[in-house]
Write a protein that holds these residues in place. Structure first.
Motif, mmCIF file in Angstrom:
data_model
loop_
_atom_site.group_PDB
_atom_site.id
_atom_site.type_symbol
_atom_site.label_atom_id
_atom_site.label_comp_id
_atom_site.label_asym_id
_atom_site.label_seq_id
_atom_site.Cartn_x
_atom_site.Cartn_y
_atom_site.Cartn_z
ATOM 1 N N UNK B 8 0.843 -1.185 0.000
ATOM 2 C CA UNK B 8 0.000 0.000 0.000
ATOM 3 C C UNK B 8 0.887 1.246 0.000
ATOM 4 N N UNK B 9 0.544 2.208 -0.851
ATOM 5 C CA UNK B 9 1.214 3.513 -0.801
ATOM 6 C C UNK B 9 0.242 4.477 -0.131
ATOM 7 N N UNK B 10 0.720 5.154 0.904
ATOM 8 C CA UNK B 10 -0.156 6.071 1.656
ATOM 9 C C UNK B 10 0.394 7.482 1.578
ATOM 10 N N UNK B 11 -0.360 8.364 0.948
ATOM 11 C CA UNK B 11 0.009 9.791 0.856
ATOM 12 C C UNK B 11 1.471 9.964 0.452
ATOM 13 N N UNK B 12 1.872 9.269 -0.599
ATOM 14 C CA UNK B 12 3.273 9.297 -1.003
ATOM 15 C C UNK B 12 3.574 10.522 -1.871
ATOM 16 N N UNK B 13 4.542 11.301 -1.411
ATOM 17 C CA UNK B 13 5.110 12.380 -2.219
ATOM 18 C C UNK B 13 6.584 12.064 -2.368
ATOM 19 N N UNK B 14 7.101 12.314 -3.572
ATOM 20 C CA UNK B 14 8.506 11.977 -3.795
ATOM 21 C C UNK B 14 9.175 13.098 -4.587
ATOM 22 N N UNK B 15 10.384 13.429 -4.188
ATOM 23 C CA UNK B 15 11.118 14.551 -4.789
ATOM 24 C C UNK B 15 12.506 14.098 -5.238
ATOM 25 N N UNK B 16 12.895 14.576 -6.424
ATOM 26 C CA UNK B 16 14.314 14.529 -6.800
ATOM 27 C C UNK B 16 14.803 15.954 -6.627
ATOM 28 N N UNK B 37 0.768 -0.408 -14.068
ATOM 29 C CA UNK B 37 0.884 1.046 -13.938
ATOM 30 C C UNK B 37 1.158 1.575 -15.340
ATOM 31 N N UNK B 38 0.256 2.431 -15.830
ATOM 32 C CA UNK B 38 0.435 2.995 -17.170
ATOM 33 C C UNK B 38 0.489 4.517 -17.086
ATOM 34 N N UNK B 39 0.954 5.102 -18.176
ATOM 35 C CA UNK B 39 1.023 6.564 -18.226
ATOM 36 C C UNK B 39 2.105 6.977 -19.192
ATOM 37 N N UNK B 40 2.075 8.241 -19.629
ATOM 38 C CA UNK B 40 3.078 8.698 -20.595
ATOM 39 C C UNK B 40 4.473 8.782 -19.966
ATOM 40 N N UNK B 41 5.486 8.900 -20.811
ATOM 41 C CA UNK B 41 6.856 9.021 -20.313
ATOM 42 C C UNK B 41 6.947 10.194 -19.348
ATOM 43 N N UNK B 42 7.659 9.978 -18.253
ATOM 44 C CA UNK B 42 7.868 11.065 -17.298
ATOM 45 C C UNK B 42 6.723 11.266 -16.323
ATOM 46 N N UNK B 43 5.762 10.346 -16.314
ATOM 47 C CA UNK B 43 4.598 10.528 -15.425
ATOM 48 C C UNK B 43 4.885 10.068 -14.008
ATOM 49 N N UNK B 48 7.604 5.292 -9.194
ATOM 50 C CA UNK B 48 6.697 4.732 -8.187
ATOM 51 C C UNK B 48 7.065 3.290 -7.844
ATOM 52 N N UNK B 49 7.263 2.450 -8.884
ATOM 53 C CA UNK B 49 7.517 1.047 -8.486
ATOM 54 C C UNK B 49 8.895 0.884 -7.844
ATOM 55 N N UNK B 50 9.810 1.788 -8.166
ATOM 56 C CA UNK B 50 11.119 1.705 -7.510
ATOM 57 C C UNK B 50 11.025 2.009 -6.009
ATOM 58 N N UNK B 51 10.022 2.797 -5.640
ATOM 59 C CA UNK B 51 9.836 3.064 -4.207
ATOM 60 C C UNK B 51 9.430 1.794 -3.467
#
Lengths: 221, 253
Positions: B8-16, B37-43, B48-51
């Motif tokens: 489960x991902x809960x309120x996940x925010x991620x920054x580079x 998980x789908x979406x355009x490049x850079x979405x 996300x899955x690396x997290x």
């Protein structure tokens, strides 16, 4: 030459519109032939059916190409699947117009058993339902499609009334009139089936527009 | 269809650095199911899955807010060992990356560095993993050939076997068929459907037909946001969000 996906979708839309227009004309001519016992008009309806059969094949091919080449999704998938189903329904409506025309040929030589009162009313309902169903597809209007489904009970009542009158007021009293009465019963039955097909079209349009299945679920209307 | 939630991902925010890559993601990954998980490049879908197995920690200036849960326990906390987590949550990458060693050693290596010394057990696990990865029938006579002599599709299945040997619970696939031909792709897809019975699977893919074919649930990401998440059949037949519909029907942008 291959075209862009959205141009091909427009081609499908135009094809269904053309099919719908032809089918509306055919029903109109069949109903006119019935009201006037017009043999020439009835024969014209029977001849014109092949035009619709040919167009049905063209539209079927277009739908298969769209699915095979573009693997459509979501609204496009629903549009193409609905287009395929409408194509089949409209072809069946044209066949029913031909059936009505064949009944005209059967009753043309003998005097009309009784003045037609409810049959023209049923024909009007059938024409209105088909036209509205096609319009709902073209305009993607689910409320209009819903209105088509709600008209169907009127068609059922008219057909039952026509059938009961011809059976109990004519055939039961004098079996000799059966050859003149049965084609009128069948014509009413054909027109009522036209209304059923318009209902199926409307159900498919609601699915296309709103992704809601109302077929076999009248409570969802 | 299984309903138990495995991750489960809960309120996940991620920054580079200052770049806000993932914004307020809430997503549940169900057990014995394939989540695409789908979406355009850079979405943000690969991020996300690396997290999910803390691969983001190898990137400098990366910062995660929110919680990533595995069986209800946060996997990001300092008390959780990242290596242990990666044993439970394995990953298969876009490009097959076998070690320049034999087929056997590719699989045995992971076991050996995890302390397995029993040769019979290692052999058993190698064979079992190759069977589970649907590769055994093609390579059983040449276990000691170099893995680099396998075809691209075979190499990718070897990487899957390598992952399976560690006995993970969750397998993350990041574009696993991006470099494969349609026949190899079909083999991997069939394998994913087979593995679903025993594992929890998350797959990132650019190929929407692939997501439609193999997954039970699909999430659509756009510019770092999870726009829509639902059963796959709903996403591809009648998505609720206009942005999802525009993307999957090619009207995007």
């Amino acid at each position: 030459m291959s075209k862009h996906f959205h141009e091909e979708l427009q081609d499908l839309n135009d094809g269904i519109l053309k099919m719908g227009t032809l089918v509306e004309e055919l029903i109109d001519q069949a109903v006119t032939a019935l009201k006037n016992r017009d043999v020439a008009m009835a024969r014209l309806v029977i001849e014109r059916d092949s035009q619709i059969d040919d167009l049905e094949l063209v539209i079927d091919e277009l739908c298969l190409d769209l699915v095979a080449r573009h693997q459509p999704m979501a609204v496009d998938l629903r549009f193409i699947m609905t287009g395929m189903r409408l194509n089949g329904e409209l072809e069946r409506v044209a066949d029913l117009a031909v059936d009505v025309a064949e009944r005209v040929l059967e009753i043309a030589d003998a005097p009309l058993l009784k003045p037609l009162v409810e049959t023209p009313r049923l024909a009007l309902v059938a024409q209105r339902m088909v036209k509205t169903a096609i319009d709902s597809f073209i305009t993607r209007d689910s409320a209009l499609a819903r209105s088509v489904i709600l008209m169907d009970s009127e068609a059922d009542k008219l057909k039952d009334s026509i059938q009961n009158e011809l059976i109990y007021d004519y055939i039961v009293k004098d079996g000799a009139v059966a050859p003149r009465a049965v084609p009128l019963i069948l014509a009413a039955r054909h027109l009522e089936r036209v209304c059923d097909h318009a209902t199926y079209i409307a159900e498919d349009v609601i699915y296309m527009v709103k992704a809601e299945v109302v077929k076999h679920h009248p409570e969802r209307l | 269809m299984a309903t138990k939630i495995r991750m489960k991902a809960e309120n996940v925010n991620f920054y580079y650095g200052a770049h806000h890559v993932l914004k307020g993601i809430n997503l549940e990954i169900r057990n014995n199911a394939v989540t695409a998980i789908i979406g355009p490049s850079g979405c943000g879908k690969s991020t996300f899955i690396r997290l999910l197995n803390r691969m983001h920690e190898i990137v400098p200036n990366a910062r995660l807010e929110g919680r990533i849960l595995l069986d209800g326990k946060d996997v990001v906390g300092s008390d959780v060992d990242a290596v242990d987590l990666r044993k439970r949550v394995g990953m298969v990458f876009q490009k097959p990356n076998p070690f320049p060693k034999s087929i056997f050693e590719n699989i045995a290596y992971g076991l050996q560095i995890n302390g397995v010394r029993n040769k019979a057990l290692i052999e058993e696990r190698v064979v079992d993993s190759l069977k589970k990865a649907a590769l055994w029938g093609e390579i059983k006579g040449r276990l000691h050939d170099s893995a680099l002599r396998l075809s691209g599709g075979q190499q990718q299945r070897l990487c899957i076997a390598r992952c399976l040997a560690i006995e993970p619970e969750v397998i993350l696939f990041d574009e696993p068929c991006a470099s494969l031909d349609p026949i190899s792709t079909k083999k991997i897809e069939d394998l994913i459907l087979e593995l679903e019975k025993d594992y929890t699977i998350v797959i990132v893919t650019h190929n929407m037909q692939q997501a439609a074919r193999v997954s039970d649930y699909t999430g659509f990401f756009l510019m770092g946001e999870l726009i829509e998440f639902d059963q796959t059949e709903i996403i591809f037949k009648a998505p609720r969000d206009k942005r999802t519909e525009d993307y999957i029907t090619g009207r995007f942008g």
